[in-house]
Design a protein around this motif. Structure first.
Motif, PDB file in Angstrom:
ATOM      1  N   CYS A  15      -1.902   4.158   0.983  1.00 46.87           N
ATOM      2  CA  CYS A  15      -1.607   4.424  -0.332  1.00 46.87           C
ATOM      3  C   CYS A  15      -1.783   5.210  -1.169  1.00 46.87           C
ATOM      4  O   CYS A  15      -0.854   5.688  -1.448  1.00 46.87           O
ATOM      5  CB  CYS A  15      -2.895   3.084  -0.810  1.00 46.87           C
ATOM      6  SG  CYS A  15      -2.443   2.873  -3.081  1.00 46.87           S
ATOM      7  N   LEU A  16      -2.731   6.049  -0.788  1.00 44.37           N
ATOM      8  CA  LEU A  16      -2.522   7.502  -1.461  1.00 44.37           C
ATOM      9  C   LEU A  16      -1.434   8.354  -1.202  1.00 44.37           C
ATOM     10  O   LEU A  16      -1.450   9.721  -1.776  1.00 44.37           O
ATOM     11  CB  LEU A  16      -4.213   8.544  -1.253  1.00 44.37           C
ATOM     12  CG  LEU A  16      -5.089   7.183  -2.346  1.00 44.37           C
ATOM     13  CD1 LEU A  16      -6.766   8.421  -1.414  1.00 44.37           C
ATOM     14  CD2 LEU A  16      -5.577   6.976  -3.502  1.00 44.37           C
ATOM     15  N   ALA A  18       1.418   7.639  -0.134  1.00 42.59           N
ATOM     16  CA  ALA A  18       3.080   6.726  -0.800  1.00 42.59           C
ATOM     17  C   ALA A  18       3.072   7.059  -1.674  1.00 42.59           C
ATOM     18  O   ALA A  18       3.884   7.001  -2.670  1.00 42.59           O
ATOM     19  CB  ALA A  18       2.350   4.829  -0.580  1.00 42.59           C
ATOM     20  N   THR A  19       2.078   7.205  -3.032  1.00 42.08           N
ATOM     21  CA  THR A  19       2.240   7.214  -4.838  1.00 42.08           C
ATOM     22  C   THR A  19       2.282   8.299  -4.745  1.00 42.08           C
ATOM     23  O   THR A  19       2.271   9.813  -4.407  1.00 42.08           O
ATOM     24  CB  THR A  19       0.531   7.190  -5.116  1.00 42.08           C
ATOM     25  OG1 THR A  19       1.037   7.038  -6.664  1.00 42.08           O
ATOM     26  CG2 THR A  19      -0.311   8.267  -4.791  1.00 42.08           C
ATOM     27  N   HIS A  20       3.300   8.687  -5.870  1.00 36.63           N
ATOM     28  CA  HIS A  20       4.189  10.253  -6.438  1.00 36.63           C
ATOM     29  C   HIS A  20       3.208  10.538  -7.724  1.00 36.63           C
ATOM     30  O   HIS A  20       3.688  11.914  -7.869  1.00 36.63           O
ATOM     31  CB  HIS A  20       5.903   9.558  -6.667  1.00 36.63           C
ATOM     32  CG  HIS A  20       6.361   9.305  -5.670  1.00 36.63           C
ATOM     33  ND1 HIS A  20       6.969   9.993  -5.404  1.00 36.63           N
ATOM     34  CD2 HIS A  20       7.171   8.518  -5.475  1.00 36.63           C
ATOM     35  CE1 HIS A  20       7.633   9.693  -4.425  1.00 36.63           C
ATOM     36  NE2 HIS A  20       7.383   8.467  -3.825  1.00 36.63           N
ATOM     37  N   ARG A  21       2.076   9.495  -8.574  1.00 35.37           N
ATOM     38  CA  ARG A  21       0.990   9.899  -9.121  1.00 35.37           C
ATOM     39  C   ARG A  21      -0.039   9.762  -9.288  1.00 35.37           C
ATOM     40  O   ARG A  21      -0.244   8.441  -7.546  1.00 35.37           O
ATOM     41  CB  ARG A  21       1.567   9.625 -10.357  1.00 35.37           C
ATOM     42  CG  ARG A  21       1.730   7.676 -10.545  1.00 35.37           C
ATOM     43  CD  ARG A  21       2.090   7.316 -11.541  1.00 35.37           C
ATOM     44  NE  ARG A  21       2.378   6.575 -11.900  1.00 35.37           N
ATOM     45  CZ  ARG A  21       1.251   5.724 -12.248  1.00 35.37           C
ATOM     46  NH1 ARG A  21      -0.404   5.731 -12.534  1.00 35.37           N
ATOM     47  NH2 ARG A  21       1.255   3.840 -12.031  1.00 35.37           N
ATOM     48  N   LEU A  23      -3.355   7.997  -8.759  1.00 32.90           N
ATOM     49  CA  LEU A  23      -3.344   6.145  -9.256  1.00 32.90           C
ATOM     50  C   LEU A  23      -5.584   6.073  -9.156  1.00 32.90           C
ATOM     51  O   LEU A  23      -6.019   6.861  -8.931  1.00 32.90           O
ATOM     52  CB  LEU A  23      -3.813   5.459  -7.590  1.00 32.90           C
ATOM     53  CG  LEU A  23      -2.441   5.207  -7.834  1.00 32.90           C
ATOM     54  CD1 LEU A  23      -2.060   4.959  -5.971  1.00 32.90           C
ATOM     55  CD2 LEU A  23      -1.413   5.260  -8.834  1.00 32.90           C
ATOM     56  N   GLN A  27      -6.326   0.825 -10.072  1.00 37.77           N
ATOM     57  CA  GLN A  27      -5.245   0.877  -8.987  1.00 37.77           C
ATOM     58  C   GLN A  27      -5.626   0.647  -8.161  1.00 37.77           C
ATOM     59  O   GLN A  27      -4.994  -0.855  -7.456  1.00 37.77           O
ATOM     60  CB  GLN A  27      -4.054   2.217 -10.234  1.00 37.77           C
ATOM     61  CG  GLN A  27      -3.749   1.498 -10.877  1.00 37.77           C
ATOM     62  CD  GLN A  27      -2.952   2.906 -11.682  1.00 37.77           C
ATOM     63  OE1 GLN A  27      -3.222   4.027 -11.135  1.00 37.77           O
ATOM     64  NE2 GLN A  27      -2.375   2.441 -12.463  1.00 37.77           N
ATOM     65  N   ILE A  28      -6.461   1.474  -6.606  1.00 37.28           N
ATOM     66  CA  ILE A  28      -6.710   0.990  -5.837  1.00 37.28           C
ATOM     67  C   ILE A  28      -7.096   0.312  -5.571  1.00 37.28           C
ATOM     68  O   ILE A  28      -6.448  -0.584  -4.393  1.00 37.28           O
ATOM     69  CB  ILE A  28      -7.162   2.334  -5.203  1.00 37.28           C
ATOM     70  CG1 ILE A  28      -6.631   3.986  -5.353  1.00 37.28           C
ATOM     71  CG2 ILE A  28      -7.152   1.991  -4.315  1.00 37.28           C
ATOM     72  CD1 ILE A  28      -7.626   4.924  -5.591  1.00 37.28           C
ATOM     73  N   ALA A  31      -4.358  -3.304  -5.100  1.00 43.49           N
ATOM     74  CA  ALA A  31      -3.382  -2.318  -4.497  1.00 43.49           C
ATOM     75  C   ALA A  31      -4.254  -2.289  -2.437  1.00 43.49           C
ATOM     76  O   ALA A  31      -3.286  -2.686  -1.809  1.00 43.49           O
ATOM     77  CB  ALA A  31      -2.752  -0.878  -4.711  1.00 43.49           C
ATOM     78  N   ARG A  75      -5.439  11.094  -5.456  1.00 46.26           N
ATOM     79  CA  ARG A  75      -4.044  11.383  -4.293  1.00 46.26           C
ATOM     80  C   ARG A  75      -4.424  11.810  -3.036  1.00 46.26           C
ATOM     81  O   ARG A  75      -5.276  12.823  -3.387  1.00 46.26           O
ATOM     82  CB  ARG A  75      -2.619  11.053  -5.115  1.00 46.26           C
ATOM     83  CG  ARG A  75      -2.406  12.708  -5.755  1.00 46.26           C
ATOM     84  CD  ARG A  75      -1.140  13.290  -6.045  1.00 46.26           C
ATOM     85  NE  ARG A  75      -0.383  13.577  -6.235  1.00 46.26           N
ATOM     86  CZ  ARG A  75       1.047  13.688  -5.548  1.00 46.26           C
ATOM     87  NH1 ARG A  75       0.721  14.849  -6.064  1.00 46.26           N
ATOM     88  NH2 ARG A  75       1.606  13.569  -4.599  1.00 46.26           N
TER      89      ARG A  75
END
Length: 313
Positions: A15-16, A18-21, A23, A27-28, A31, A75
């Motif tokens: 998750c961390l 893949a994200t572009h900003r 989180l 949100q984590i 997700a 991230r």
């Protein structure tokens, strides 16, 4: 570490990455599977532990504080996480390629071939087509994978074993110390619980499945034990000759290994093949299907019949 926790940590890393900003924690929480969606306090404790554990093993989780947001964001920067480019010298690449070939027939074949593909995808040449070497670990013995895993996990096992020169089969309870190859044959060395002594068992004489009977980590291997020398001191069986009928135009490998091949009639030839272990010979002949038939000696013929009946069942 439990499977559930391992999956949660892996999902968090993905998750961390893949994200572009960055989180937020909330949100984590939404997700990543595995976090409690209802208990805020439990989630915060678990999330803090997970972050600390990932940082302890070298995964760089960055914290970003936005002046327009109340909560920080998290991230993993891909450039800081990924390994640098791996460069191998030609001789190093050759060793890796040979190692992958060695395990071609073993239970590690999938992992070995996967590692080789990754190296090739990264531009590392491991092609050994021009090499005169062709290495193999011959692990056709059905007991090999289970015993290898038992040695790895330090777990006792039981199996049915046929002693040399005897048709009687007895159940053995063994604490395995290691699996060793000698002169093309595989052996397991360990402590025989029933006899309270060290014993060596040839894998080709194990009949039926190998079953674990204890928890992982319960087998202790003595310090300084030399497994190879223990196998080397075992009495090796004398070599004998088997008479095998082979279909004309087939079984080229068997023909090359034979001491003599005589042209026969009715579409069959006769080959004389040296062997020491009937079970090992049986595994080879049975793999040739209807193109090879053992005529003599009787114990080798019976071993082939047992193999074929087992495959049919």
């Amino acid at each position: 570490m439990s499977r559930r926790k391992t999956e949660r940590l892996l999902n968090l890393v993905i998750c961390l990455l893949a994200t572009h900003r960055p989180l937020s924690a909330e949100q984590i929480r939404q997700a990543v599977p595995g976090y409690d969606p209802d208990n805020d306090e439990a989630f915060q404790r678990m999330f803090e532990r997970d972050k600390n554990e990932l940082r302890e093993i070298g995964i760089p989780i960055e914290v970003h504080k936005d002046p327009w947001e109340d909560d920080p964001g998290y991230r993993i920067v891909r450039q800081a996480y990924e390994l640098p480019e791996i460069t191998l010298e030609p001789d190093e690449a050759a060793v890796i390629g040979l190692a992958a070939q060695v395990w071609q027939r073993a239970s590690l074949a999938e992992a070995a071939s996967g590692a080789l593909l990754k190296l090739q995808a990264g531009g590392v040449r491991t092609d050994l087509a021009e090499s005169p070497l062709e290495l193999r670990v011959d692990t056709r013995d059905p007991a090999f994978p289970a015993l290898w895993e038992a040695v790895r996990d330090r777990r006792p096992v039981t199996f049915a074993y046929r002693s040399a020169g005897s048709e009687s089969v007895l159940t053995r309870a063994v604490e395995p110390w290691g699996v060793v190859s000698r002169r093309g044959r595989w052996y397991v060395v360990g402590h025989d619980r029933d006899r309270d002594d060290v014993r060596v068992f040839r894998l080709s004489r194990i009949t039926g499945p190998v079953t674990t009977i204890g928890r992982p980590g319960t087998v202790t291997v003595p310090e300084g034990v030399d497994l190879r020398s223990m196998v080397g001191f075992q009495e090796l069986p004398s070599e004998r000759t088997a008479l095998i009928r082979i279909r004309q135009g087939s079984c080229q490998g068997l023909r090359h290994a034979a001491q003599a091949v005589r042209t026969g009639t009715d579409g069959w030839d006769e080959a004389e093949v040296a062997f020491a272990d009937p079970e090992r010979l049986a595994g080879w002949i049975a793999s040739l299907g209807p193109d090879a038939k053992v005529i003599d000696p009787p114990d080798a013929r019976e071993a082939v019949i047992r193999r074929l009946k087992g495959a049919l069942q």
